[in-house]
Scaffold this motif. Sequence first.
Motif, PDB file in Angstrom:
ATOM      1  N   LYS A  54      35.605  44.810  40.274  1.00 37.60           N
ATOM      2  CA  LYS A  54      37.040  45.075  40.417  1.00 37.60           C
ATOM      3  C   LYS A  54      37.552  45.842  39.195  1.00 37.60           C
ATOM      4  O   LYS A  54      38.291  46.825  39.330  1.00 37.60           O
ATOM      5  CB  LYS A  54      37.802  43.744  40.567  1.00 37.60           C
ATOM      6  CG  LYS A  54      39.272  43.925  40.860  1.00 37.60           C
ATOM      7  CD  LYS A  54      39.958  42.604  41.170  1.00 37.60           C
ATOM      8  CE  LYS A  54      40.397  41.910  39.902  1.00 37.60           C
ATOM      9  NZ  LYS A  54      41.268  40.737  40.148  1.00 37.60           N
ATOM     10  N   PHE A  58      39.041  49.645  39.210  1.00 36.02           N
ATOM     11  CA  PHE A  58      40.418  49.930  38.792  1.00 36.02           C
ATOM     12  C   PHE A  58      40.450  51.046  37.747  1.00 36.02           C
ATOM     13  O   PHE A  58      41.204  52.023  37.873  1.00 36.02           O
ATOM     14  CB  PHE A  58      41.062  48.663  38.219  1.00 36.02           C
ATOM     15  CG  PHE A  58      42.434  48.931  37.650  1.00 36.02           C
ATOM     16  CD1 PHE A  58      43.510  49.174  38.483  1.00 36.02           C
ATOM     17  CD2 PHE A  58      42.642  48.977  36.272  1.00 36.02           C
ATOM     18  CE1 PHE A  58      44.781  49.444  37.975  1.00 36.02           C
ATOM     19  CE2 PHE A  58      43.901  49.251  35.751  1.00 36.02           C
ATOM     20  CZ  PHE A  58      44.965  49.484  36.602  1.00 36.02           C
ATOM     21  N   GLU A 216      47.327  39.524  36.219  1.00 33.70           N
ATOM     22  CA  GLU A 216      45.927  39.978  36.149  1.00 33.70           C
ATOM     23  C   GLU A 216      45.266  39.517  34.850  1.00 33.70           C
ATOM     24  O   GLU A 216      44.538  40.291  34.210  1.00 33.70           O
ATOM     25  CB  GLU A 216      45.850  41.517  36.225  1.00 33.70           C
ATOM     26  CG  GLU A 216      46.777  42.178  37.202  1.00 33.70           C
ATOM     27  CD  GLU A 216      46.346  41.975  38.650  1.00 33.70           C
ATOM     28  OE1 GLU A 216      45.237  41.433  38.862  1.00 33.70           O
ATOM     29  OE2 GLU A 216      47.120  42.315  39.547  1.00 33.70           O
ATOM     30  N   PRO A 511      45.059  45.920  39.663  1.00 30.86           N
ATOM     31  CA  PRO A 511      43.710  46.093  40.198  1.00 30.86           C
ATOM     32  C   PRO A 511      43.521  45.535  41.604  1.00 30.86           C
ATOM     33  O   PRO A 511      42.768  46.087  42.392  1.00 30.86           O
ATOM     34  CB  PRO A 511      42.816  45.370  39.181  1.00 30.86           C
ATOM     35  CG  PRO A 511      43.722  44.635  38.281  1.00 30.86           C
ATOM     36  CD  PRO A 511      45.081  45.228  38.378  1.00 30.86           C
ATOM     37  N   VAL A 515      42.349  48.388  44.047  1.00 31.29           N
ATOM     38  CA  VAL A 515      40.955  48.298  44.463  1.00 31.29           C
ATOM     39  C   VAL A 515      40.861  47.883  45.928  1.00 31.29           C
ATOM     40  O   VAL A 515      40.110  48.375  46.699  1.00 31.29           O
ATOM     41  CB  VAL A 515      40.191  47.299  43.563  1.00 31.29           C
ATOM     42  CG1 VAL A 515      38.793  47.067  44.069  1.00 31.29           C
ATOM     43  CG2 VAL A 515      40.158  47.819  42.136  1.00 31.29           C
TER      44      VAL A 515
END
Lengths: 515, 74
Positions: A54, A58, A216, A511, A515
């Motif tokens: 991930k 990103f 995140e 992300p 993603v």
Amino acid sequence: MELMDVSLVDWSRAQFAMTAMYHWLFVPLTLGLGVIMSIMESLYVKTGKEEWKKAAKFWMTLFGVNFAIGVATGIILEFEFGTNWSNYSWFVGDIFGAPLAIEAIVAFFMEATFISIMFFGWKKVSKKFHLASTWLTVLGATISALWILVANAWMQYPVGMEFNPDSVRNEMIDFWSILLSPVALNKFFHTVLSAWVLSGLFVMGVSSWYLLKKREVDFALKSIMVASVFGIFSALLLAFTGDGSSYHVAQRQPMKLAAMEGLYEGKTGAGLIAFGILNSHKKSYNDSINPYAFKVEIPKMLSLLAYKDPNAFVPGIKNIIDGGYQTHNGVALSFEEKQARGKAAIQSLANYQKAVNAKDTVDAALHKAQLKENYAQFGYGYLDKPEELIPHVPTVFYSFHIMVLLGLYFIALFGLVFFFSYRKKIEQAKWLQWICLWTIPMGYVAGELGWAVAEVGRQPWAIQDVLPLQAAISSISTNSVKITFFLFLVLFSVLLLAEVRIMLKQIKKGPDKVV
Amino acid sequence: MHIPKLFQKLYSFYYDGFTKMTVGKTLWIIVFIKLFIMFIVLRIFFFPNYLNTNFNNDQSKSNHVRQELINKSN
């Protein structure tokens, strides 16, 4: 010197500088972010952990935005060579052309092939094949930079060529000495490392933003750890190659070194200005006014860095103009001596052509030999007075010192962030997150200042000692250069705004959504 | 690998890639507009190659540059 439109040179310089500086806003992030995302993908392939995938995807998206907006902005520089700097282009064609052609054919196609696998191939090819494609994309971009920097280094330190008075071109006689010139190699590593440092700062800054927003968190912590380790490694090597740069500049471009340090009167055991303010009352290299309003100096350090000897003599601007000091090549010539040799070389070029036209082979051979003998100072024949040899000292001095201070600050910041990250305290250190966020633009500033030192510092030369700007320029109208200057300003500003806007949008999405 | 199959695979690779792009579509539009401005507008109308435009062959180009280099030193 014949009467010429000085503003044509100035506008053409301004246009080239503006184009190059805008181009350099895009390039370093491509070079450095590419490595960081490749490291993250390598961690994914090694550990199998999805969070690394991930993270890699990103940063790859941001890489893609930067790559797409920045791609081909450097081609404008080639347009300018052909239109504004046609004498220069002809004069260096074979040498400049080879690295640029290799760049276009090998590196560009390498990037173009593997970048599609990198973006489209996540579910289509094996993990290892995808990882190889990611690394090869980055390698392609880096090789592109190599060829451009080889061409630039040749302008700073022209080697491996011979001037042909029949074609009026410098012809390549030794490809390897051009490619492996110490100036080219050092410039390549220094420039690429500066791009890596910028990208480390970028990743730390964006990740810090997520921490500040409490979003995140796991992704941000992992990214900060990778970026800080990568950043320390890059910043320390950058300092090492910076030391190499100062050594090469001292050997081959002493006037640039003197301007970097504001050194007018040379001295043995010269100190390095750690911090200084130039005296604005100093108007001439020849007056007795102290060049510094204020300075903090590290004793003997300049001699040590420049000549690997703490007691070595470092020539100042006045010494370089007056000559007479000892160099590794013998006693330095004065400006007047170099000017006389330059004029003799140019006269030999004219006489050679007359002899060829008259089919007088004996005379032609004589003038050709005289041209060869004085060719190293060919460019001095275009300069009227010694002041023309001096680059704009305040620009070079302040650019250099601010760049160095920023470089030291980056090392400290990477170290601090790594320490907090390793101790798992970075999430609580809001002040450090804010610092990381606001340090992103400083990475760009440092890179641009580095180029200002390299390029403003070598003025008045298009090719060191061989061709000054006024001889390199085309006989075109100043107005046409002014028009295209503003066209580029608008075009590049729009591109930059588009990049910032799209990138901010992707960052805000985060992300998970990207993603 | 059978050649037509290889091309088919390549086609579907790029077709899927381009059709499933998200931000990539915007970027491609920007890239095409940028390249159009650079190569069609700027290159042709504002950045003619000075020597190629004014001289027909290498000999006349080198004569011109030689003369420029000699004259500019006087």
